[in-house]
Design a protein around this motif. Structure first.
Motif: not given
Ligand code: KG4
Ligand code: ZN
Length: 340
Positions: A199, A202, A247, A250-251
């Motif tokens: 995180k 973002p 990040s 994660y996306t």
């Protein structure tokens, strides 16, 4: 009646891996992959170089596959090969080789769709891997494709969602290139991601209707973000590599999982199988394991060696088609675009 074993020699050459495998019925006796290192410095596969490397690799790779399986070519029941989709120059090497060998040995030739093979790789017999039950949803995530497929049986498959631009693997590889990492970047981003904060930075998720995907916007936002941050701090990438990779991962995983959840809702099917190079990713594996607990899904994740391009997955389709006597003749040609 005598129960005769079927031996399939399978050949895969659609992109940058030259691979040959020997299957005895549904079991892989060998699965040799020669990965082409030459593309590393270019940030992506260079088609002409890939085709030349396949030509150099194909004979030794086939020899090794037969030797490891301890099978003589005269014992083979049929030759299966990747007809498409893929790079034309690469496909032509495997296709021509398979056609010549089937002619020389006077045994059937079986053409295989590479994307169907990624899905059916789950049926390669293996004591440690459970086999999906029909109907199931398959998500194929590779360097060339991102698809959600409704699989009714071995041969009846319907694409219900796909990427409108870049594939998931391409999103990984292009992000890696922006970060100055070599090709293929997916495994490296995955490695660094496991050490970082998902995180930390973002990135926006695209808004795409239905079950389709889009990854090109993510690549652009990563590019602008990196340009902006490195203008302020030239060491930004090296100082934050783990967090940037976490990040990005994660996306991408969120985008994939959102669509899978939607597909489950739409079809009512909770049997999920993944396939293709990106299914080797630790993030998607973890997300699916969590979904098994949280949403009651049953997830099927291929054994590592059957995730990225390999000939054993071509061989299992070859075997299934052999049982249906679905053979090709010598007029068959490679197909760069080959719809499932
Ligand atoms: O299925 P594949 O071997 O070839 C194609 O048919 O495209 O997939 C290759 C893709 C590459 O984009 C590579 O970066 C990605 O799979 N890949 C990964 C991982 N291992 C391979 N992406 C993310 N995480 C990984 N661990
Ligand atoms: Zn593939």
């Amino acid at each position: 009646m005598e129960n005769k074993n079927i031996y399939i020699l399978a050949i895969e050459s659609s992109c940058d891996d030259t691979s040959a495998a020997v299957l005895c019925n549904k079991k892989a006796l060998s699965n040799i992959v020669a990965t082409q290192k030459i593309h590393e410095e270019y940030g992506g596969v260079v088609p002409e170089l890939a085709s030349r490397a396949h030509q150099q690799n194909i004979v030794p790779v086939v020899h090794q596959a037969l030797a490891k399986a301890n099978i003589d070519k005269n014992q083979l029941s049929a030759i299966a090969f990747t007809r498409g989709p893929g790079l034309m120059g690469s496909l032509l090497v495997g296709t021509s080789f398979a056609k010549s060998l089937s002619l020389g040995l006077n045994i059937p030739l079986i053409e295989v769709n590479h994307m169907q093979a990624h899905i059916l790789s789950h049926f390669i017999e293996d004591d440690t891997h459970k086999t999906p039950k029909f109907p199931f949803l398959a998500m194929t995530i590779s360097g060339g494709h991102t698809q959600v497929v409704l699989v009714e049986n071995y041969f009846k498959m319907e694409v219900i969602g796909e990427s409108l631009d870049d594939a998931a693997g391409e999103a990984y590889d292009k992000s890696a290139k922006i970060l100055g990492l070599p090709y293929p970047g997916g495994p490296l981003i995955d490695k660094y991601a496991q050490l970082g904060n998902p995180k930390a930075f973002p990135f926006p998720k695209p808004k795409v209707e239905g079950l389709n995907f889009s990854f090109s916007g993510l690549k652009t936002s990563i590019l602008y973000f990196i340009q902006r941050e490195t203008a302020k701090n030239p060491n930004f990438i090296t100082e934050n590599l783990n967090d940037i990779c976490a990040s990005i991962q994660y996306t991408i995983i969120n985008i994939l999982m959102d669509k899978l959840k939607k597909a489950v809702k739409q079809t009512g099917i909770k049997q999920i199988a993944i396939g293709g190079g990106v299914s080797a990713n630790s993030g998607i594996r973890k997300a699916l394991e969590e979904a098994e607990i949280k949403h009651g899904w049953t997830a099927y994740i291929p054994k590592f060696e059957f995730c990225t391009d390999n000939a054993a997955m071509i061989g299992i389709v070859g075997y299934l088609k052999y049982m249906e006597t679905e053979f090709s003749d010598q007029s068959v040609t490679a197909k760069a675009r080959y719809i499932l």
